[in-house]
Enzyme design. Structure first.
Site, PDB file in Angstrom:
ATOM      1  N   ASP A 133       0.808  -1.236   0.000  1.00 24.19           N
ATOM      2  CA  ASP A 133       0.000   0.000   0.000  1.00 24.19           C
ATOM      3  C   ASP A 133       0.835   1.277   0.000  1.00 24.19           C
ATOM      4  O   ASP A 133       0.318   2.346  -0.283  1.00 24.19           O
ATOM      5  CB  ASP A 133      -0.924   0.022   1.226  1.00 24.19           C
ATOM      6  CG  ASP A 133      -2.017  -1.025   1.155  1.00 24.19           C
ATOM      7  OD1 ASP A 133      -2.120  -1.696   0.116  1.00 24.19           O
ATOM      8  OD2 ASP A 133      -2.761  -1.166   2.136  1.00 24.19           O
ATOM      9  N   MET A 143      -5.833  -2.623  -4.424  1.00 26.65           N
ATOM     10  CA  MET A 143      -5.755  -2.505  -2.967  1.00 26.65           C
ATOM     11  C   MET A 143      -5.358  -1.084  -2.549  1.00 26.65           C
ATOM     12  O   MET A 143      -4.851  -0.307  -3.351  1.00 26.65           O
ATOM     13  CB  MET A 143      -4.793  -3.527  -2.393  1.00 26.65           C
ATOM     14  CG  MET A 143      -5.435  -4.902  -2.264  1.00 26.65           C
ATOM     15  SD  MET A 143      -4.364  -6.057  -1.418  1.00 26.65           S
ATOM     16  CE  MET A 143      -5.472  -7.448  -1.199  1.00 26.65           C
ATOM     17  N   GLY A 144      -5.574  -0.800  -1.304  1.00 25.56           N
ATOM     18  CA  GLY A 144      -5.297   0.541  -0.767  1.00 25.56           C
ATOM     19  C   GLY A 144      -6.436   0.911   0.149  1.00 25.56           C
ATOM     20  O   GLY A 144      -7.448   1.446  -0.283  1.00 25.56           O
ATOM     21  N   GLU A 151      -9.589   0.287  -3.176  1.00 21.25           N
ATOM     22  CA  GLU A 151     -10.650  -0.379  -2.397  1.00 21.25           C
ATOM     23  C   GLU A 151     -11.224   0.518  -1.303  1.00 21.25           C
ATOM     24  O   GLU A 151     -12.369   0.354  -0.898  1.00 21.25           O
ATOM     25  CB  GLU A 151     -10.111  -1.670  -1.781  1.00 21.25           C
ATOM     26  CG  GLU A 151      -8.950  -1.436  -0.842  1.00 21.25           C
ATOM     27  CD  GLU A 151      -8.356  -2.703  -0.239  1.00 21.25           C
ATOM     28  OE1 GLU A 151      -8.980  -3.766  -0.339  1.00 21.25           O
ATOM     29  OE2 GLU A 151      -7.245  -2.603   0.323  1.00 21.25           O
ATOM     30  N   ARG A 166     -18.230  -3.351 -16.864  1.00 17.14           N
ATOM     31  CA  ARG A 166     -17.807  -4.553 -16.135  1.00 17.14           C
ATOM     32  C   ARG A 166     -16.837  -4.139 -15.032  1.00 17.14           C
ATOM     33  O   ARG A 166     -16.196  -3.095 -15.131  1.00 17.14           O
ATOM     34  CB  ARG A 166     -17.083  -5.530 -17.064  1.00 17.14           C
ATOM     35  CG  ARG A 166     -17.958  -6.109 -18.150  1.00 17.14           C
ATOM     36  CD  ARG A 166     -18.867  -7.182 -17.595  1.00 17.14           C
ATOM     37  NE  ARG A 166     -19.525  -7.924 -18.660  1.00 17.14           N
ATOM     38  CZ  ARG A 166     -20.682  -7.579 -19.218  1.00 17.14           C
ATOM     39  NH1 ARG A 166     -21.314  -6.485 -18.817  1.00 17.14           N
ATOM     40  NH2 ARG A 166     -21.211  -8.312 -20.186  1.00 17.14           N
ATOM     41  N   HIS A 192      -5.813 -10.152  -4.026  1.00 15.25           N
ATOM     42  CA  HIS A 192      -4.516 -10.611  -3.522  1.00 15.25           C
ATOM     43  C   HIS A 192      -3.519 -10.974  -4.613  1.00 15.25           C
ATOM     44  O   HIS A 192      -2.351 -11.234  -4.302  1.00 15.25           O
ATOM     45  CB  HIS A 192      -4.722 -11.784  -2.556  1.00 15.25           C
ATOM     46  CG  HIS A 192      -5.442 -11.355  -1.310  1.00 15.25           C
ATOM     47  ND1 HIS A 192      -6.800 -11.179  -1.278  1.00 15.25           N
ATOM     48  CD2 HIS A 192      -4.989 -11.015  -0.083  1.00 15.25           C
ATOM     49  CE1 HIS A 192      -7.160 -10.770  -0.071  1.00 15.25           C
ATOM     50  NE2 HIS A 192      -6.085 -10.661   0.670  1.00 15.25           N
ATOM     51  N   ARG A 252      -0.495  -9.020  -4.303  1.00 16.12           N
ATOM     52  CA  ARG A 252       0.469  -9.298  -3.238  1.00 16.12           C
ATOM     53  C   ARG A 252       1.295 -10.549  -3.506  1.00 16.12           C
ATOM     54  O   ARG A 252       2.264 -10.802  -2.802  1.00 16.12           O
ATOM     55  CB  ARG A 252      -0.283  -9.496  -1.910  1.00 16.12           C
ATOM     56  CG  ARG A 252      -0.407  -8.230  -1.169  1.00 16.12           C
ATOM     57  CD  ARG A 252      -1.061  -8.242   0.154  1.00 16.12           C
ATOM     58  NE  ARG A 252      -1.287  -9.448   0.870  1.00 16.12           N
ATOM     59  CZ  ARG A 252      -2.180  -9.547   1.870  1.00 16.12           C
ATOM     60  NH1 ARG A 252      -2.889  -8.489   2.206  1.00 16.12           N
ATOM     61  NH2 ARG A 252      -2.339 -10.657   2.518  1.00 16.12           N
TER      62      ARG A 252
END
Ligand code: F6P
Length: 344
Positions: free
Chosen positions: A128, A170-171, A223, A267, A273, A276
């Site tokens: 992040d 992510m974040g 996110e 869409r 993940h 990651r």
């Protein structure tokens, strides 16, 4: 010296590269004995370890994840936690502990230094990139590359079908991955936690783009992105057992709202993940190696309660106390003056 190492919090590409670098310099230059704690702080409390040496780390430089295992949680969650940590230090005759972790694990390390004067050194980790005190955490570059590769692929399918694609990265509290991958991937809009979005403004951008004959668009959303108050219903928050907000799924709400408001076929893709997992980029391998070498040097300088950090290209030591309780937010100059220029 006898030096313990643990990896805490979510895993991240480059963890093994840091461990390898600590062990390599520790063993061959300083003559240290290195001990790996399994499963983060649980392994310290329960004295579950594995020996680490140059031979056992062969082949680990490019490997994702962490060979030590990782968990969230802290000794402070357990009634006997602090005594157990002290007992581990005494029983194993440890001289130092290197904590490789994000905001959570580094805060625990800082508190253990304050409360027990535990000889700890931190290494900032997280995809992040939200740790205060360093210009960049290792793992971030790899996550951005993975997200950018995904966006590149989504462009061609979006163009073939004249679709809008909403890509969630992510974040939780910071939109670093979204901002960097959005710029690198040529996004039509980038939505981040630092800047609440207005869904009508996003739809307007897309409409204007269509009027110019561009029928496919990529919207990148972190996110943790939130709508401006009153512009769209925000999601109910769900928390995990450690009180961390559990996110994932904002892209679906946004994709539905875009399709309803504009009529453009939309869409959504949730990278999750995948960001990651797997091998670190060359940049992260080098940064992890530099951090690992600096961490074992800091141990031998007795720089307790500090963290290695990258500042203006140099690896330096900063007090852990500087990072505690803070979240490094996206540089809004980068967002407004660079990323936004390409919106629409
Ligand atoms: O802290 C890194 C992070 O990747 C966040 O971006 C994300 O919200 C979180 O971890 C998810 O972690 P997990 O599913 O492992 O709890």
């Amino acid at each position: 010296m006898r030096v313990g190492i643990l990896t805490g919090g979510g895993d991240c590409p480059g963890l093994n590269a840091v461990i390898r670098a600590v062990v390599r310099k520790g063993e061959t230059v300083y003559g240290d004995t290195l001990v790996g704690f399994l499963d983060a702080w649980d392994g310290v409390r329960e004295q579950r370890t594995m020996p680490l040496n140059v031979a056992s780390l062969r082949g680990m430089l490019p490997r994702g994840g962490t060979l030590l295992g990782t968990r969230r949680g802290s000794p402070y969650d357990h009634p006997q936690g602090l005594e157990q940590v002290q007992a581990a230090f005494a029983d194993m005759q440890l001289d130092a502990l290197i904590v490789i972790g994000g905001n959570g694990s580094l805060s625990v390390a800082s508190k253990l230094y304050d409360d027990l004067r535990l000889p700890v050194v931190g290494v900032p980790k997280t995809i992040d990139n939200d740790v205060v005190g360093t210009d960049v955490t290792f793992g971030f570059n790899t996550a951005v590359q993975i997200a950018t590769d995904a966006i590149d692929r989504l462009h061609t399918t979006a163009e073939s079908h004249d679709r809008v694609m909403v890509v969630e990265v992510m974040g939780r509290h910071s939109g670093w991955i979204a901002t960097h991958a959005g710029i690198a991937g040529g996004a039509t809009a980038i939505l981040i936690p630092e800047h609440p979005f207005d869904i009508d403004e996003v739809c307007e951008l897309l409409r204007r783009r269509h009027e110019r004959g561009r029928y496919a668009s990529i919207v990148v959303v972190a996110e943790g992105a939130e709508p401006k108050e009153g512009s769209m219903r925000a999601r109910d928050k769900v928390y995990d057992q450690f009180g961390h907000v559990r996110l994932g799924g904002v892209a679906e709400t946004i994709a539905n709202a875009i399709e309803d408001r504009t009529g453009f076929e939309t869409r959504m893709v949730l990278l999750g993940h995948i960001q990651r997992g797997g091998t670190p980029t060359a940049f992260d391998r080098v940064l992890s190696t530099r951090y690992g070498v600096a961490a074992i040097d800091a141990v031998h300088q007795h720089a307790w309660g500090s963290m290695v950090a990258l500042r203006a290209g140099d690896v330096v030591n900063v007090p852990l106390a500087e990072t505690v309780g803070k979240t490094r937010r996206v540089d809004m100059h980068l967002y407004h003056e660079v990323a936004e220029v390409f919106f629409g």
